[in-house]
Design a protein around this motif. Structure first.
Motif, PDB file in Angstrom:
ATOM      1  N   VAL A 186       0.853  -1.181   0.000  1.00  0.00           N
ATOM      2  CA  VAL A 186       0.000   0.000   0.000  1.00  0.00           C
ATOM      3  C   VAL A 186       0.892   1.234   0.000  1.00  0.00           C
ATOM      4  CG1 VAL A 186      -1.775   1.295   1.245  1.00  0.00           C
ATOM      5  CG2 VAL A 186      -1.863  -1.207   1.192  1.00  0.00           C
ATOM      6  N   ASN A 187       0.589   2.174  -0.879  1.00  0.00           N
ATOM      7  CA  ASN A 187       1.368   3.399  -0.968  1.00  0.00           C
ATOM      8  C   ASN A 187       1.009   4.331   0.187  1.00  0.00           C
ATOM      9  OD1 ASN A 187       1.638   6.381  -2.246  1.00  0.00           O
ATOM     10  ND2 ASN A 187       3.123   5.013  -3.152  1.00  0.00           N
ATOM     11  N   ASP A 188       1.981   4.798   0.880  1.00  0.00           N
ATOM     12  CA  ASP A 188       1.860   5.837   1.920  1.00  0.00           C
ATOM     13  C   ASP A 188       1.276   5.343   3.239  1.00  0.00           C
ATOM     14  OD1 ASP A 188       2.615   7.486  -0.162  1.00  0.00           O
ATOM     15  OD2 ASP A 188       0.687   8.502  -0.343  1.00  0.00           O
ATOM     16  N   ARG A 189       0.209   4.550   3.179  1.00  0.00           N
ATOM     17  CA  ARG A 189      -0.667   4.341   4.329  1.00  0.00           C
ATOM     18  C   ARG A 189      -0.352   3.059   5.083  1.00  0.00           C
ATOM     19  NH1 ARG A 189      -5.489   7.215   4.053  1.00  0.00           N
ATOM     20  NH2 ARG A 189      -5.881   6.260   6.076  1.00  0.00           N
ATOM     21  N   VAL A 190       0.426   3.198   6.146  1.00  0.00           N
ATOM     22  CA  VAL A 190       0.762   2.050   6.983  1.00  0.00           C
ATOM     23  C   VAL A 190      -0.485   1.491   7.654  1.00  0.00           C
ATOM     24  CG1 VAL A 190       2.074   1.316   9.019  1.00  0.00           C
ATOM     25  CG2 VAL A 190       3.119   2.855   7.347  1.00  0.00           C
ATOM     26  N   LEU A 192       6.874   3.955   0.699  1.00  0.00           N
ATOM     27  CA  LEU A 192       6.898   5.241   1.381  1.00  0.00           C
ATOM     28  C   LEU A 192       7.661   6.289   0.579  1.00  0.00           C
ATOM     29  CD1 LEU A 192       7.797   3.899   4.940  1.00  0.00           C
ATOM     30  CD2 LEU A 192       5.514   4.534   4.111  1.00  0.00           C
ATOM     31  N   GLY A 193       7.073   7.484   0.483  1.00  0.00           N
ATOM     32  CA  GLY A 193       7.763   8.637  -0.076  1.00  0.00           C
ATOM     33  C   GLY A 193       8.430   9.434   1.018  1.00  0.00           C
ATOM     34  N   ARG A 194       9.111  10.488   0.625  1.00  0.00           N
ATOM     35  CA  ARG A 194       9.897  11.242   1.605  1.00  0.00           C
ATOM     36  C   ARG A 194       9.023  12.006   2.600  1.00  0.00           C
ATOM     37  NH1 ARG A 194      12.539  15.591  -2.552  1.00  0.00           N
ATOM     38  NH2 ARG A 194      14.020  13.862  -2.756  1.00  0.00           N
ATOM     39  N   GLU A 195       7.751  12.264   2.270  1.00  0.00           N
ATOM     40  CA  GLU A 195       6.865  12.967   3.192  1.00  0.00           C
ATOM     41  C   GLU A 195       6.006  12.010   4.027  1.00  0.00           C
ATOM     42  OE1 GLU A 195       7.215  16.149   3.551  1.00  0.00           O
ATOM     43  OE2 GLU A 195       8.668  16.209   1.902  1.00  0.00           O
ATOM     44  N   ASP A 196       6.152  10.724   3.795  1.00  0.00           N
ATOM     45  CA  ASP A 196       5.337   9.739   4.508  1.00  0.00           C
ATOM     46  C   ASP A 196       5.993   9.357   5.837  1.00  0.00           C
ATOM     47  OD1 ASP A 196       3.523   9.685   2.369  1.00  0.00           O
ATOM     48  OD2 ASP A 196       4.739   8.192   1.316  1.00  0.00           O
ATOM     49  N   ASP A 240       9.774   3.993  11.740  1.00  0.00           N
ATOM     50  CA  ASP A 240       8.487   3.887  12.423  1.00  0.00           C
ATOM     51  C   ASP A 240       7.607   2.834  11.747  1.00  0.00           C
ATOM     52  OD1 ASP A 240       9.081   5.891  14.311  1.00  0.00           O
ATOM     53  OD2 ASP A 240       8.523   7.451  12.881  1.00  0.00           O
ATOM     54  N   ALA A 241       7.625   2.821  10.408  1.00  0.00           N
ATOM     55  CA  ALA A 241       6.855   1.815   9.684  1.00  0.00           C
ATOM     56  C   ALA A 241       7.337   0.408  10.014  1.00  0.00           C
ATOM     57  CB  ALA A 241       6.943   2.063   8.180  1.00  0.00           C
ATOM     58  N   ARG A 242       8.631   0.234  10.116  1.00  0.00           N
ATOM     59  CA  ARG A 242       9.184  -1.085  10.453  1.00  0.00           C
ATOM     60  C   ARG A 242       8.738  -1.521  11.839  1.00  0.00           C
ATOM     61  NH1 ARG A 242       9.944  -4.799   7.652  1.00  0.00           N
ATOM     62  NH2 ARG A 242      11.347  -3.706   6.224  1.00  0.00           N
ATOM     63  N   ARG A 243       8.755  -0.594  12.772  1.00  0.00           N
ATOM     64  CA  ARG A 243       8.341  -0.936  14.131  1.00  0.00           C
ATOM     65  C   ARG A 243       6.881  -1.370  14.173  1.00  0.00           C
ATOM     66  NH1 ARG A 243       8.910   3.588  16.157  1.00  0.00           N
ATOM     67  NH2 ARG A 243       6.782   4.192  16.659  1.00  0.00           N
ATOM     68  N   ALA A 289      18.991  -1.848   6.457  1.00  0.00           N
ATOM     69  CA  ALA A 289      18.510  -2.631   7.589  1.00  0.00           C
ATOM     70  C   ALA A 289      17.010  -2.434   7.817  1.00  0.00           C
ATOM     71  CB  ALA A 289      19.273  -2.257   8.857  1.00  0.00           C
ATOM     72  N   LEU A 290      16.457  -1.352   7.225  1.00  0.00           N
ATOM     73  CA  LEU A 290      15.057  -1.027   7.453  1.00  0.00           C
ATOM     74  C   LEU A 290      14.175  -1.250   6.238  1.00  0.00           C
ATOM     75  CD1 LEU A 290      15.403   2.320   9.448  1.00  0.00           C
ATOM     76  CD2 LEU A 290      14.782   0.081  10.374  1.00  0.00           C
ATOM     77  N   VAL A 291      14.744  -1.103   5.038  1.00  0.00           N
ATOM     78  CA  VAL A 291      13.922  -1.167   3.828  1.00  0.00           C
ATOM     79  C   VAL A 291      14.372  -2.330   2.946  1.00  0.00           C
ATOM     80  CG1 VAL A 291      13.560   1.318   3.920  1.00  0.00           C
ATOM     81  CG2 VAL A 291      15.345   0.406   2.455  1.00  0.00           C
TER      82      VAL A 291
END
Length: 223
Positions: free
Chosen positions: A72-76, A89-93, A98-101, A125-127
């Motif tokens: 899903v784009n943007d919306r965790v 995720l874009g740079r403003e998302d 935080d998304a990984r957590r 390590a995150l993406v």
């Protein structure tokens, strides 16, 4: 160290854009493109409300089955509610950390790469992948930045190589420019209009896969 999922296959990323494809059955388009060989699906919608997005994401996921991951784009929050495989995720998302957590260690998280500052923030390590763009002019998204072109794609792809992550290309790509994007270093391409506005989506996906796989083979990359 997190338990990574299977490496992301970015060869053909079909983006189901609720705005660009308004009025079309996104789930049916997803099923057709999976039949044709997409390797990754992404649902993007800048206008729909949260409940509508969750319902559409669930329908897309059901239509695609388990063979192809849905992001899903943007919306965790929508990704979590719909049981999607992850987010882009874009740079403003939301920040990838935080998304990984929130999503956990095995979720797929992709990020947009527009310039060197995005590369500097890229944390392997995150993406799980990056997507460089916009490469060409596109009508699918407002982009205040000038197109990178193939030279810009090659430059950023080379700089991203140290991450070891797959890196795709996006924006304005069609059958004629897919192979040059691969030759410039992309591991695949992301498509909206060139795929989902085609009269026969499954056939178009097969045509793109043939071009992409041939270009990767010519570059000596494994498919």
């Amino acid at each position: 160290m997190r338990d990574r999922p299977v490496p992301v296959d970015f060869r053909l990323n079909g983006i189901l854009d609720g705005d660009r494809l308004a009025g079309r059955d996104l789930a049916a388009l997803a099923a057709a493109s999976v039949a044709g060989g997409v390797t990754l699906l992404q649902y993007r919608d800048k206008q729909a409300g949260t409940r509508a997005m969750v319902a559409r994401a669930r329908a897309i996921r059901a239509a695609a089955g388990d063979a192809v991951p849905l992001l899903v784009n943007d919306r965790v929050d929508v990704a979590l509610a719909a049981g999607a495989a992850g987010v882009h995720l874009g740079r403003e998302d939301m920040a990838p950390a935080d998304a990984r957590r929130l999503l956990g260690p095995r979720a797929i998280i992709g990020v947009t790469i527009k310039d060197e500052s995005d590369l500097a923030a890229l944390d392997p390590a995150l993406v799980d992948y990056g997507c460089i763009g916009g490469v060409f002019v596109t009508g699918s998204k407002d982009n205040p930045d000038p197109p990178l072109g193939l030279a810009g794609l090659a430059r950023l792809r080379q700089a991203a190589s140290a991450s070891g992550l797959p890196v795709g290309a996006i924006a304005g790509i069609d059958l004629e420019t897919a192979a040059p994007c691969i030759a410039a270093g992309a591991d695949g391409v992301a498509l909206i209009a060139a795929l989902y506005l085609a009269p026969d989506v499954a056939a178009e996906a097969r045509a793109f896969r043939a071009r992409i796989d041939a270009a990767l083979a010519a570059r000596g990359a494994r498919t």
